[in-house]
Scaffold this motif. Structure first.
Motif, PDB file in Angstrom:
ATOM      1  N   TYR A 126      -0.628  -0.745  -9.159  1.00  9.72           N
ATOM      2  CA  TYR A 126      -1.226  -0.713  -7.817  1.00  9.72           C
ATOM      3  C   TYR A 126      -1.956  -2.005  -7.476  1.00  9.72           C
ATOM      4  O   TYR A 126      -1.991  -2.411  -6.314  1.00  9.72           O
ATOM      5  CB  TYR A 126      -2.129   0.518  -7.687  1.00  9.72           C
ATOM      6  N   PHE A 127      -2.540  -2.663  -8.486  1.00  2.60           N
ATOM      7  CA  PHE A 127      -3.116  -3.981  -8.227  1.00  2.60           C
ATOM      8  C   PHE A 127      -2.034  -4.935  -7.713  1.00  2.60           C
ATOM      9  O   PHE A 127      -2.279  -5.752  -6.821  1.00  2.60           O
ATOM     10  CB  PHE A 127      -3.754  -4.559  -9.496  1.00  2.60           C
ATOM     11  N   THR A 141     -14.078   1.589 -14.642  1.00  2.00           N
ATOM     12  CA  THR A 141     -12.993   0.876 -15.312  1.00  2.00           C
ATOM     13  C   THR A 141     -12.157   0.065 -14.328  1.00  2.00           C
ATOM     14  O   THR A 141     -11.858  -1.121 -14.560  1.00  2.00           O
ATOM     15  CB  THR A 141     -12.091   1.875 -16.076  1.00  2.00           C
ATOM     16  N   VAL A 142     -11.785   0.678 -13.208  1.00  2.00           N
ATOM     17  CA  VAL A 142     -10.956  -0.015 -12.212  1.00  2.00           C
ATOM     18  C   VAL A 142     -11.723  -1.169 -11.577  1.00  2.00           C
ATOM     19  O   VAL A 142     -11.195  -2.277 -11.414  1.00  2.00           O
ATOM     20  CB  VAL A 142     -10.461   0.964 -11.126  1.00  2.00           C
ATOM     21  N   PHE A 143     -12.977  -0.923 -11.214  1.00  2.00           N
ATOM     22  CA  PHE A 143     -13.758  -1.971 -10.545  1.00  2.00           C
ATOM     23  C   PHE A 143     -14.089  -3.120 -11.498  1.00  2.00           C
ATOM     24  O   PHE A 143     -14.114  -4.285 -11.083  1.00  2.00           O
ATOM     25  CB  PHE A 143     -15.019  -1.377  -9.918  1.00  2.00           C
ATOM     26  N   GLU A 144     -14.337  -2.805 -12.750  1.00  2.00           N
ATOM     27  CA  GLU A 144     -14.571  -3.893 -13.710  1.00  2.00           C
ATOM     28  C   GLU A 144     -13.305  -4.716 -13.909  1.00  2.00           C
ATOM     29  O   GLU A 144     -13.375  -5.934 -14.123  1.00  2.00           O
ATOM     30  CB  GLU A 144     -15.068  -3.320 -15.036  1.00  2.00           C
ATOM     31  N   ASP A 145     -12.152  -4.069 -13.823  1.00  2.00           N
ATOM     32  CA  ASP A 145     -10.885  -4.791 -13.887  1.00  2.00           C
ATOM     33  C   ASP A 145     -10.782  -5.773 -12.718  1.00  2.00           C
ATOM     34  O   ASP A 145     -10.457  -6.950 -12.895  1.00  2.00           O
ATOM     35  CB  ASP A 145      -9.721  -3.790 -13.854  1.00  2.00           C
ATOM     36  N   ALA A 205     -10.149  -2.657  -5.071  1.00  2.00           N
ATOM     37  CA  ALA A 205     -10.413  -1.748  -6.196  1.00  2.00           C
ATOM     38  C   ALA A 205     -10.472  -0.294  -5.740  1.00  2.00           C
ATOM     39  O   ALA A 205     -10.038   0.608  -6.462  1.00  2.00           O
ATOM     40  CB  ALA A 205     -11.718  -2.143  -6.882  1.00  2.00           C
ATOM     41  N   ALA A 206     -10.992  -0.067  -4.530  1.00  2.00           N
ATOM     42  CA  ALA A 206     -11.063   1.304  -4.006  1.00  2.00           C
ATOM     43  C   ALA A 206      -9.662   1.870  -3.781  1.00  2.00           C
ATOM     44  O   ALA A 206      -9.386   3.036  -4.115  1.00  2.00           O
ATOM     45  CB  ALA A 206     -11.866   1.326  -2.713  1.00  2.00           C
ATOM     46  N   LEU A 207      -8.771   1.065  -3.209  1.00  2.00           N
ATOM     47  CA  LEU A 207      -7.396   1.540  -2.983  1.00  2.00           C
ATOM     48  C   LEU A 207      -6.653   1.753  -4.300  1.00  2.00           C
ATOM     49  O   LEU A 207      -5.937   2.749  -4.454  1.00  2.00           O
ATOM     50  CB  LEU A 207      -6.626   0.554  -2.108  1.00  2.00           C
TER      51      LEU A 207
END
Length: 557
Positions: free
Chosen positions: A18-19, A391-395, A457-459
């Motif tokens: 998704y990123f 985890t996603v936001f730190e990525d 990151a939210a999406l």
């Protein structure tokens, strides 16, 4: 390539997938443009700026293919509606104001430079203003002993406490106040005014003006010399209206009755608070629509975007189950998500659901200046959403060289209605912001790059959750085991230090057990990802691994 939803494909889908599709599409242009439009207005539910924002959102949604619900067909994936409701009081908006000391040429304050000087729900003065003596009153008790009839009361406090005793009982003509908190750095930001309000009653209209540090210093310098007379002019509009909420929905292709909800509130006067939330969320909705239409994305579950009145609109959406077709699995609030932290000082934060850090706040866990009461064990909300979002936001932080931090639960925004309804909900925000709720929270404090980071990151978080299945659940289970062990190791070191400093072993065992229990219960919530498919054996193995690790840690203690 359709990144979507069959179980056969799901094993290959990770957040990286998704990123790859979100990052090149999220440039922040819509977010910034919308923020600039919205922050022009002092927004209260039902007023001109609030309603113009609503219709701006709708115009953009329609432009990418969202269809108004009453005109939608069964196979329309992108729909929206505007909910219209009567208000139990009129709406309000500021128009103009000025405050001058008689005999001094330069006004103390003018609306054109300080749009927060007028109390929310203040009424208008006569067109030539009100001229009267200013009387400083230290507290409510002193007020009861003074004759303030026909005078203007000056206070260092919230005007709400003084409204009835000063205006209604005391016959004062109006209020002037100063009470900017220290975290606004008022001696540096001397022109800032944090907005204030008074109750509205048709029977006893009243006006009031909040001062900046600079204006406060000038007024008090004059008061030291003797009697001070001021002229106060206030013009506002108070009129009947209706409350509007925008609900935009992307219907899931396989499990449309399960959903994730994003919420961004429109009301409040600032740019970061919360025009940035409105704008970032709008760009998220538009990107999602484009990806769906171009068949680059399919969403198994339903995605909903809410724009409305803070807490009120979100709570109502949750409670009015008959008006929605999906059960809510996850809630995410966007509030103050676009800060230029080099200017505001406000670090980006993920406010966690209630976990033991909201009881024992120690180590790297720190409350913001907003603060929060100490919670109890029975108020904990174990769920994987905390660590998944982190985890996603730190990525994204690593990808964009962007600082991401967390804070223990504090409340006060659109995540609280989810939690009150026993639904998982987190807050995306910034604090401490030295311009928070002040009239210096304008577009020059906003960062397009920050909105891009938050929105991306939210999406990615939403798409991963909405398309999650067995493989995602297995990944999440392993992540939680690792995170639980890491947390227990950190808490063990902190407990050793606490015992060395005189704390009891029993109190430290309680903390470690609380964290262990939180993560054991968190494992059981992963069933959300598999639409409640029975994974009890996998969950049990994971829980036993955490319990075994906890026993080992406690033995060392």
């Amino acid at each position: 390539v359709l990144f979507g939803c069959s179980e056969k494909k799901e094993a290959a889908i990770t957040t990286d997938t998704y990123f790859q599709i979100v990052t090149p599409n999220f440039d922040g242009d819509v977010a910034l443009e919308t923020t600039a439009f919205v922050e022009q207005f002092w927004r209260v539910a039902g007023n001109t700026g609030f309603n113009k924002t609503v219709y701006r959102i709708v115009e953009k949604l329609e432009g990418v293919g969202f269809v108004e619900e009453s005109n939608a067909k069964d196979d329309d994936v992108l729909t929206y509606r505007i909910e219209k409701r009567p208000m139990d009081r009129p709406t309000w908006e500021p128009v103009d104001a000025r405050l001058s000391i008689q005999g001094e040429e330069i006004p103390l304050l003018e609306y054109k430079t300080n749009r927060n000087m007028i109390y929310q729900y203040a009424s208008s003065t006569p067109a030539d203003g009100i001229t009267a003596e200013v009387v400083y009153v230290e507290n409510v008790e002193e007020l009861e002993k003074l004759d303030v009839k026909g005078k203007i009361v000056y206070i260092h406090s919230s005007p709400y406490r003084f409204y009835k005793p000063a205006i209604i009982k005391g016959g004062a003509l109006g209020l002037i106040s100063y009470n900017n908190p220290d975290y606004l750095q008022p001696e540096k930001n001397v022109t800032s005014i944090q907005f204030r309000g008074i109750p509205y009653t048709e029977e006893t209209p009243a006006w009031g003006i909040a001062l900046s540090y600079q204006a406060k210093e000038r007024l008090e310098k004059a008061l030291v010399k003797g009697k001070v007379t001021v002229n106060a002019f206030v013009k506002t509009n108070i009129y009947p209206s209706e409350e509007l909420t925008v609900v935009a929905t992307v219907k899931g292709s396989e499990l449309p009755k399960e959903s994730l909800v994003f919420s961004a509130h429109i009301q409040e006067p600032g740019a970061n608070d919360n025009a940035t939330g409105v704008g970032t969320q709008l760009e998220m909705a538009l990107i999602t629509a484009d990806l769906i239409k171009s068949e680059k994305l399919d969403l198994k579950r339903t995605l909903t975007f809410l724009w409305g009145d803070e807490i009120i609109s979100t709570r109502r959406y949750i409670e009015e189950k008959e008006k929605r077709t999906s059960a809510i699995h996850w809630g995410i609030s966007l509030d103050m998500v676009g800060e230029n932290t080099a200017i505001t000082g406000g670090t980006f934060l993920i406010e966690k659901m209630p976990d033991p850090s909201a009881i024992w706040t120690r180590g790297n866990d720190k409350h913001s200046e907003w603060g929060g009461r100490k919670l109890k064990l029975e108020e904990m909300k174990p769920h994987y959403l905390n660590d998944f979002i982190i985890t996603v936001f730190e990525d994204q932080g690593k990808r964009a060289n962007w600082e991401v931090k967390t804070n223990p639960f504090e409340g006060g925004s659109d995540h609280t209605p989810f939690l009150d309804a026993n639904l998982p909900g987190v807050l995306l925000w910034h604090f401490t912001d030295q311009f928070y709720h002040t009239d210096n929270d304008r577009i020059d404090k906003v960062s397009q790059e920050t909105m891009k980071n938050v929105g991306t990151a939210a999406l990615v978080s939403a798409y991963t959750l909405l398309n999650s299945g067995e493989a995602t659940a297995d990944w999440m289970r392993e992540e939680i085991i690792g995170i639980a062990k890491q947390r227990l190791t950190i808490e063990f070191e902190l407990s050793k230090e606490a015992i060395a400093n005189g704390d009891s072993i029993e109190s430290q065992i309680e903390i470690l057990n609380a964290w262990s229990d939180w993560y054991i219960k968190t494992i059981a919530t992963i069933k959300d990802m598999t639409s409640n498919v029975d994974n009890s054996s996998k969950d049990k193995d994971a829980q036993e691994e955490i319990m075994s690790f906890t026993e080992g840690v406690l033995k060392q203690l």
